[in-house]
Design a protein around this motif. Structure first.
Motif, mmCIF file in Angstrom:
data_model
loop_
_atom_site.group_PDB
_atom_site.id
_atom_site.type_symbol
_atom_site.label_atom_id
_atom_site.label_comp_id
_atom_site.label_asym_id
_atom_site.label_seq_id
_atom_site.Cartn_x
_atom_site.Cartn_y
_atom_site.Cartn_z
ATOM 1 N N ASN A 71 0.464 -0.988 -0.345
ATOM 2 C CA ASN A 71 -0.103 0.175 -0.054
ATOM 3 C C ASN A 71 1.040 1.735 -0.170
ATOM 4 O O ASN A 71 0.318 2.289 -0.490
ATOM 5 C CB ASN A 71 -1.253 0.155 1.661
ATOM 6 N N THR A 72 1.867 1.210 0.620
ATOM 7 C CA THR A 72 2.747 2.355 0.779
ATOM 8 C C THR A 72 3.497 2.487 -0.770
ATOM 9 O O THR A 72 3.369 4.037 -1.151
ATOM 10 C CB THR A 72 4.092 2.442 0.925
ATOM 11 N N GLU A 73 3.826 1.485 -1.223
ATOM 12 C CA GLU A 73 4.127 1.981 -2.734
ATOM 13 C C GLU A 73 3.072 2.505 -3.871
ATOM 14 O O GLU A 73 3.470 3.172 -4.740
ATOM 15 C CB GLU A 73 4.949 0.241 -3.269
ATOM 16 N N LEU A 74 1.608 1.092 -3.654
ATOM 17 C CA LEU A 74 0.302 1.795 -4.322
ATOM 18 C C LEU A 74 0.334 3.363 -3.939
ATOM 19 O O LEU A 74 0.298 4.063 -5.322
ATOM 20 C CB LEU A 74 -0.783 0.936 -3.874
ATOM 21 N N GLU A 83 -3.605 10.037 -8.384
ATOM 22 C CA GLU A 83 -4.623 9.257 -8.243
ATOM 23 C C GLU A 83 -5.105 8.092 -7.122
ATOM 24 O O GLU A 83 -6.037 8.119 -6.629
ATOM 25 C CB GLU A 83 -5.463 9.793 -9.101
ATOM 26 N N ILE A 84 -4.042 8.020 -6.332
ATOM 27 C CA ILE A 84 -4.167 6.853 -5.012
ATOM 28 C C ILE A 84 -4.870 7.806 -3.911
ATOM 29 O O ILE A 84 -3.264 7.850 -3.701
ATOM 30 C CB ILE A 84 -2.990 5.579 -4.988
ATOM 31 N N GLU A 85 -6.173 7.752 -3.026
ATOM 32 C CA GLU A 85 -5.813 8.177 -2.190
ATOM 33 C C GLU A 85 -6.890 8.268 -1.249
ATOM 34 O O GLU A 85 -7.652 7.390 -2.375
ATOM 35 C CB GLU A 85 -6.508 10.125 -2.463
ATOM 36 N N THR A 112 3.597 8.311 -11.762
ATOM 37 C CA THR A 112 3.127 8.870 -10.246
ATOM 38 C C THR A 112 2.763 10.081 -9.671
ATOM 39 O O THR A 112 2.511 11.233 -10.780
ATOM 40 C CB THR A 112 5.111 8.577 -10.064
ATOM 41 N N LYS A 113 3.007 10.147 -9.153
ATOM 42 C CA LYS A 113 1.963 11.820 -7.825
ATOM 43 C C LYS A 113 3.519 12.677 -8.581
ATOM 44 O O LYS A 113 2.888 14.301 -8.992
ATOM 45 C CB LYS A 113 1.555 11.131 -6.723
#
Lengths: 415, 415
Positions: free
Chosen positions: A263-266, A271-273, A319-320
């Protein structure tokens, strides 16, 4: 030479698009039509059914003179960022007009709506937040908040998909001080989301795609709903690459990534929030197919398209950090194709274009175009194994597609 | 009850393995044979041709009484770490003996070699470095450095693959103060790396795998080289899952990852060092097949197996951070299967085992076992789509395989 810009995806090109191009020229008196076109992944977070090269060919044979790729960082985005990128691109390409289709068809109504919202901005934003906190999706909250303001006068209906996009174009033009003029034309018949063919010859791209996937092997049923050159390009693409693209062919890859990452990598993915990473990880383990996965993933909070965009970012590993496009400006014009007319215009544009015009991918690099290239190559990975390498190499090898005007005229007459 | 431990991969189980088990019992007088077995990915950086469950069944029907999984963090490692993990596992499982096959067959010679090297440690390590700086691979440098020392007396030939591994077992036992006794037996006929069947009924696992993949559909040609239960398990596996596993079926995934990651991200993966990330990235774009990719990747500096391990870590997304196994000790015993005899021994072991014995994956978690689970699920992703979900879910659903002694005896007689 005067140019009008259009914002397109052509997934695939159909009679409605041809009509739009025709009107855009007529309404503005422009000599050249320039398209800002999404690349291999689209605003709704889907792979395009055929590559940007095949769609460029359709565009040029359908009346567009110059096709530039809207960078991935703007294309696979919610409406406002998508619009900002497209307006910035068409502005840099020297378009004196930007012409979009809408349900409304009245440009004044777009401006009235924009100014009304600007005037009530504070209340508007507060009410949006309230609706979001109640669990509504962002677009739904926008539309509901707008109704809450009880707008007066000739405002547009902000629940209709093309009005929403158009509103964002107008807003982007205002914010960025786009020097040209915004124009809108009423869309003919088919609704954006129509799933089925109506009797008219103008069908939505959605219904055409549905037909392409439903009849394995036989694409002839779409023949009357698209220009002949679209039909030919689709037929050719399937012959060359064995298939059309949809999310199902990327599901193994997406699932692999969700089995690989924690989950940290994801959370480093754009947009993963808000904890969605945990739902993605646990659903990936238990869902066997993409449709099943999407069904389980869907909540009131997130629109289908928002979810698909998120999944696209995982697939393309965007990535962000790299997707930061806060200033809203594209930094290059990636040329995908041109007609003879388009080439003349391009020679003129080259003299004072504020950003680099890229005809050869290898001659230029920055983070944004690297993201485009990565996405294009991963798009190619969806193809059957024997076609992949050729498609991967296209990103650097393919010259901009060039169409002579007389061929184009002939083709158009043949429709 | 007295136990002897063996370190195995059984890829697949063959007559040579059966012979080894028989000798191990005879030489040590043990009642129980315990295997530390690699999971779905092996020491040479390859997917096992069939899953750890299928190989556990082969092992139990071939004479092993208890099968524990050597965690991924030790299994997919160079020989010394692999050996340290295996010796630590078998020690925790209470083995009074560890018995390994070797070309030498003389345990005293292993100890003489070990002590000789210990005595000349400084010179030895210095010379190893010199050979590495000359561009030799690590194992080659070890062997060359050893020759340079001009060893006297009965030392083993450290250029032979089973001697190398055996040396590492002896070294690991010495370093970790393993309380039991090391035993070696001379291997019969087939060489580890043999590609082809000789006339003898003992064939190398390498040649058996080659035969399995060369005759699509027909696996009967291996029938005389493996016990009947191995043959049955292989046949059954292909019936249940449609295929055997090899690197080719993971190539799309590996290529995807190499198109997704940049060099900084790639450097977080275990064993990605010395700039190899840049070669991996550029070769992934240009190579169409896994064999082509490996061929281009190969240098004198890196052994084939080192490279394959590196690629396995990319595929399973095993990072430097999590693969830290410096203390050399396994932290749990994951039970994959047991015979009736094995179960009796297990009941005795439970009373004073220093680490948890895991029969149910869901009852225990730590970083090491999470790595195992991730690797197992990704292994399942190599299967044709319709078999994947079942295989992914096995990791949590599968009970340890249980074989009654009488079934086992009957089966063994049938060989």
């Amino acid at each position: 030479m005067k140019a009008v810009g259009v914002v397109v995806e052509y997934n695939p090109f159909h009679h409605g698009h041809a009509y739009h191009i025709e009107c855009a020229k007529k309404e503005t008196g422009a000599d050249v039509v320039i398209a800002a076109m999404s690349g291999n992944f689209l605003q709704r977070g889907e792979p395009a059914i055929v590559s940007k090269w095949a769609r460029t060919e359709m565009a040029l044979k359908g009346g567009i003179d110059l096709v530039f790729e809207l960078p991935y960082s703007f294309a696979v985005q919610k409406a406002d960022t998508f619009a900002a990128g497209a307006v910035s691109l068409l502005g840099a390409a020297g378009c004196e007009f930007i012409c979009f289709g809408s349900e409304s068809g009245q440009i004044e109504d777009f401006y009235q709506t924009y100014h009304f919202i600007e005037k009530h901005k504070e209340t508007y934003n507060r009410v949006i937040k309230q609706f979001i906190n109640k669990g509504y999706s962002y677009p739904k909250a926008l539309s509901l908040a707008f109704q809450t303001l009880e707008p007066e006068g000739n405002v547009i209906d902000l629940s209709l998909p093309n009005n929403i996009l158009g509103f964002q174009y107008v807003k982007a033009a205002e914010i960025s001080d786009y020097p040209g003029k915004m124009v809108t034309i009423a869309r003919k018949s088919a609704n954006y989301h129509d799933q089925h063919f109506s009797s008219a010859s103008i069908a939505s791209a959605t219904s055409i795609r549905k037909a392409l996937f439903s009849q394995k092997g036989d694409i002839s049923q779409i023949k009357s709903y698209v220009p002949i050159h679209t039909y030919e390009a689709l037929r050719q693409y399937r012959q060359n690459y064995g298939t059309f693209h949809d999310w199902n062919m990327y599901w193994s890859y997406l699932k692999l990534n969700l089995l690989q990452l924690n989950n940290t990598e994801l959370k480093e993915i754009y947009e993963i929030e808000e904890g969605i990473e945990n739902r993605l990880l646990s659903l990936a383990i238990k869902c066997e197919t993409f449709p099943h996965f999407m069904e389980e993933l869907k909540t009131k909070r997130y629109t289908w398209t928002r979810l698909q965009r998120t999944l696209t970012h995982i697939l393309t590993h965007s990535t962000k950090k790299e997707m930061n496009v806060l200033d809203g400006n594209v930094s290059y014009l990636r040329l995908l194709g041109m007609t003879e007319t388009g080439r003349s215009y391009l020679n003129q544009l080259k003299k004072d274009c504020p950003i680099p015009i890229i005809s050869k991918r290898s001659s230029f690099t920055n983070q944004q175009i690297q993201t485009d290239t990565r996405a294009s190559r991963i798009y190619a990975m969806g193809l059957p194994e024997k076609y992949r390498q050729k498609a991967i190499e296209l990103e650097f090898m393919q010259q901009p597609i060039y169409i002579q005007n007389d061929i184009n005229d002939k083709k158009n007459k043949a429709i």
